[in-house]
Write a protein that holds these residues in place. Structure first.
Motif, PDB file in Angstrom:
ATOM      1  N   LEU A 231       2.716   2.776  -4.277  1.00 48.82           N
ATOM      2  CA  LEU A 231       1.556   1.906  -4.473  1.00 48.82           C
ATOM      3  C   LEU A 231       1.094   1.347  -3.130  1.00 48.82           C
ATOM      4  O   LEU A 231       1.922   1.029  -2.272  1.00 48.82           O
ATOM      5  CB  LEU A 231       1.903   0.744  -5.406  1.00 48.82           C
ATOM      6  N   ASP A 232      -0.224   1.198  -2.990  1.00 48.59           N
ATOM      7  CA  ASP A 232      -0.773   0.559  -1.792  1.00 48.59           C
ATOM      8  C   ASP A 232      -1.076  -0.908  -2.101  1.00 48.59           C
ATOM      9  O   ASP A 232      -0.766  -1.401  -3.196  1.00 48.59           O
ATOM     10  CB  ASP A 232      -2.002   1.317  -1.279  1.00 48.59           C
TER      11      ASP A 232
ATOM     12  N   LEU B 210      10.066   2.106  -7.109  1.00 46.28           N
ATOM     13  CA  LEU B 210       8.839   1.514  -6.603  1.00 46.28           C
ATOM     14  C   LEU B 210       8.841   1.625  -5.084  1.00 46.28           C
ATOM     15  O   LEU B 210       9.836   1.301  -4.434  1.00 46.28           O
ATOM     16  CB  LEU B 210       8.761   0.039  -7.019  1.00 46.28           C
ATOM     17  N   ALA B 211       7.739   2.112  -4.517  1.00 43.00           N
ATOM     18  CA  ALA B 211       7.588   2.211  -3.062  1.00 43.00           C
ATOM     19  C   ALA B 211       6.209   1.671  -2.699  1.00 43.00           C
ATOM     20  O   ALA B 211       5.204   2.129  -3.239  1.00 43.00           O
ATOM     21  CB  ALA B 211       7.735   3.655  -2.605  1.00 43.00           C
ATOM     22  N   ARG B 212       6.201   0.708  -1.828  1.00 34.85           N
ATOM     23  CA  ARG B 212       4.922   0.149  -1.355  1.00 34.85           C
ATOM     24  C   ARG B 212       4.708   0.610   0.081  1.00 34.85           C
ATOM     25  O   ARG B 212       5.594   0.479   0.918  1.00 34.85           O
ATOM     26  CB  ARG B 212       4.941  -1.360  -1.449  1.00 34.85           C
ATOM     27  N   VAL B 213       3.505   1.151   0.327  1.00 29.23           N
ATOM     28  CA  VAL B 213       3.157   1.632   1.661  1.00 29.23           C
ATOM     29  C   VAL B 213       1.688   1.333   1.941  1.00 29.23           C
ATOM     30  O   VAL B 213       0.899   1.110   1.024  1.00 29.23           O
ATOM     31  CB  VAL B 213       3.400   3.159   1.827  1.00 29.23           C
ATOM     32  N   SER B 214       1.337   1.367   3.191  1.00 29.11           N
ATOM     33  CA  SER B 214      -0.059   1.291   3.610  1.00 29.11           C
ATOM     34  C   SER B 214      -0.671   2.680   3.467  1.00 29.11           C
ATOM     35  O   SER B 214       0.007   3.683   3.709  1.00 29.11           O
ATOM     36  CB  SER B 214      -0.121   0.831   5.064  1.00 29.11           C
ATOM     37  N   THR B 215      -1.932   2.751   3.094  1.00 30.01           N
ATOM     38  CA  THR B 215      -2.580   4.061   2.970  1.00 30.01           C
ATOM     39  C   THR B 215      -2.546   4.812   4.299  1.00 30.01           C
ATOM     40  O   THR B 215      -2.435   6.030   4.313  1.00 30.01           O
ATOM     41  CB  THR B 215      -4.030   3.932   2.476  1.00 30.01           C
ATOM     42  N   ALA B 216      -2.607   4.094   5.414  1.00 30.39           N
ATOM     43  CA  ALA B 216      -2.591   4.734   6.731  1.00 30.39           C
ATOM     44  C   ALA B 216      -1.250   5.390   7.038  1.00 30.39           C
ATOM     45  O   ALA B 216      -1.179   6.311   7.863  1.00 30.39           O
ATOM     46  CB  ALA B 216      -2.919   3.703   7.808  1.00 30.39           C
ATOM     47  N   ASP B 217      -0.179   4.940   6.382  1.00 29.29           N
ATOM     48  CA  ASP B 217       1.151   5.501   6.644  1.00 29.29           C
ATOM     49  C   ASP B 217       1.390   6.828   5.935  1.00 29.29           C
ATOM     50  O   ASP B 217       2.336   7.540   6.271  1.00 29.29           O
ATOM     51  CB  ASP B 217       2.244   4.499   6.256  1.00 29.29           C
ATOM     52  N   ALA B 218       0.562   7.176   4.967  1.00 33.08           N
ATOM     53  CA  ALA B 218       0.669   8.470   4.291  1.00 33.08           C
ATOM     54  C   ALA B 218      -0.208   9.461   5.053  1.00 33.08           C
ATOM     55  O   ALA B 218      -1.430   9.380   5.001  1.00 33.08           O
ATOM     56  CB  ALA B 218       0.225   8.355   2.839  1.00 33.08           C
TER      57      ALA B 218
ATOM     58  N   TRP C 234      -5.042   8.967  -3.823  1.00 30.38           N
ATOM     59  CA  TRP C 234      -4.767   7.605  -4.302  1.00 30.38           C
ATOM     60  C   TRP C 234      -5.604   7.366  -5.556  1.00 30.38           C
ATOM     61  O   TRP C 234      -6.815   7.562  -5.538  1.00 30.38           O
ATOM     62  CB  TRP C 234      -5.140   6.574  -3.229  1.00 30.38           C
ATOM     63  N   TRP C 235      -4.951   6.945  -6.642  1.00 32.66           N
ATOM     64  CA  TRP C 235      -5.618   6.715  -7.920  1.00 32.66           C
ATOM     65  C   TRP C 235      -5.601   5.224  -8.259  1.00 32.66           C
ATOM     66  O   TRP C 235      -4.551   4.587  -8.226  1.00 32.66           O
ATOM     67  CB  TRP C 235      -4.865   7.430  -9.038  1.00 32.66           C
TER      68      TRP C 235
ATOM     69  N   GLU D 153       7.224  15.238   2.181  1.00 34.22           N
ATOM     70  CA  GLU D 153       6.010  15.620   1.443  1.00 34.22           C
ATOM     71  C   GLU D 153       4.743  14.944   1.944  1.00 34.22           C
ATOM     72  O   GLU D 153       3.654  15.501   1.794  1.00 34.22           O
ATOM     73  CB  GLU D 153       6.190  15.315  -0.042  1.00 34.22           C
ATOM     74  N   LEU D 154       4.875  13.741   2.518  1.00 34.74           N
ATOM     75  CA  LEU D 154       3.683  12.978   2.886  1.00 34.74           C
ATOM     76  C   LEU D 154       3.697  12.434   4.308  1.00 34.74           C
ATOM     77  O   LEU D 154       2.797  11.697   4.694  1.00 34.74           O
ATOM     78  CB  LEU D 154       3.492  11.811   1.907  1.00 34.74           C
ATOM     79  N   GLY D 155       4.735  12.760   5.089  1.00 35.19           N
ATOM     80  CA  GLY D 155       4.793  12.297   6.471  1.00 35.19           C
ATOM     81  C   GLY D 155       4.960  10.797   6.616  1.00 35.19           C
ATOM     82  O   GLY D 155       4.633  10.228   7.652  1.00 35.19           O
TER      83      GLY D 155
END
Length: 155
Positions: A15-16, A93-101, A117-118, A57-59
């Protein structure tokens, strides 16, 4: 009849800051979207595997991930490498910034065709196949601050 061998897997409900969920699209089996993740490697625990899968999978660098509690579990019998297994998936649950993916940094794309992102309304409205069934309800609960005390069993 002997049950198939157990195959452990770790997946992440990513989730972002806007509580959008990151899903990956695959073409096989008619096409579907699912959370990042995969099988545990020898000697790995589930949280280590979830972080490794996000990187592969997503860097996403593990230092950029706020990995939370196990939200859910799902068991599914299916073919892996030509043999029947019972895959038991734990969802964290994993929280990340959209820029980190950044999929350009991914090291193992495993036939991933797309990432997206949905928003919760988009997830609820889609006619596309999304695994696991019930993911939108799980995301909604987390968005409302109702993180499950024990992992939810999903289909």
């Amino acid at each position: 009849m002997t049950p198939p061998p157990r195959w452990e897997a770790a997946r992440a409900v990513v989730l972002d800051a806007d509580t959008r969920v990151l899903l990956l699209r695959y073409d096989e089996n008619g096409g579907f979207w699912t959370t990042p993740g995969g099988s545990l490697e020898d000697g790995e625990d589930h949280t280590t595997a979830a972080l490794r899968e996000l990187r592969e999978e997503l860097g996403i660098d593990e230092t950029a991930v706020e990995l939370g509690a196990q939200l859910a579990e799902r068991s599914k019998d299916h073919q892996v490498g030509g043999r029947e297994v019972r895959q038991v998936e734990r969802y964290f649950l994993a929280r990340v910034s959209t820029a980190d993916a950044d999929p350009t940094r991914a090291t193992q794309t495993d036939n991933i065709r797309e990432h997206r992102w949905w928003s919760l309304p988009e997830l609820r409205a889609t006619r596309e196949t999304v695994w696991p069934v019930g993911l939108s309800d799980l995301v909604a609960a987390v968005a409302e601050g109702r993180t499950p005390k024990r992992p939810v069993v999903m289909t």
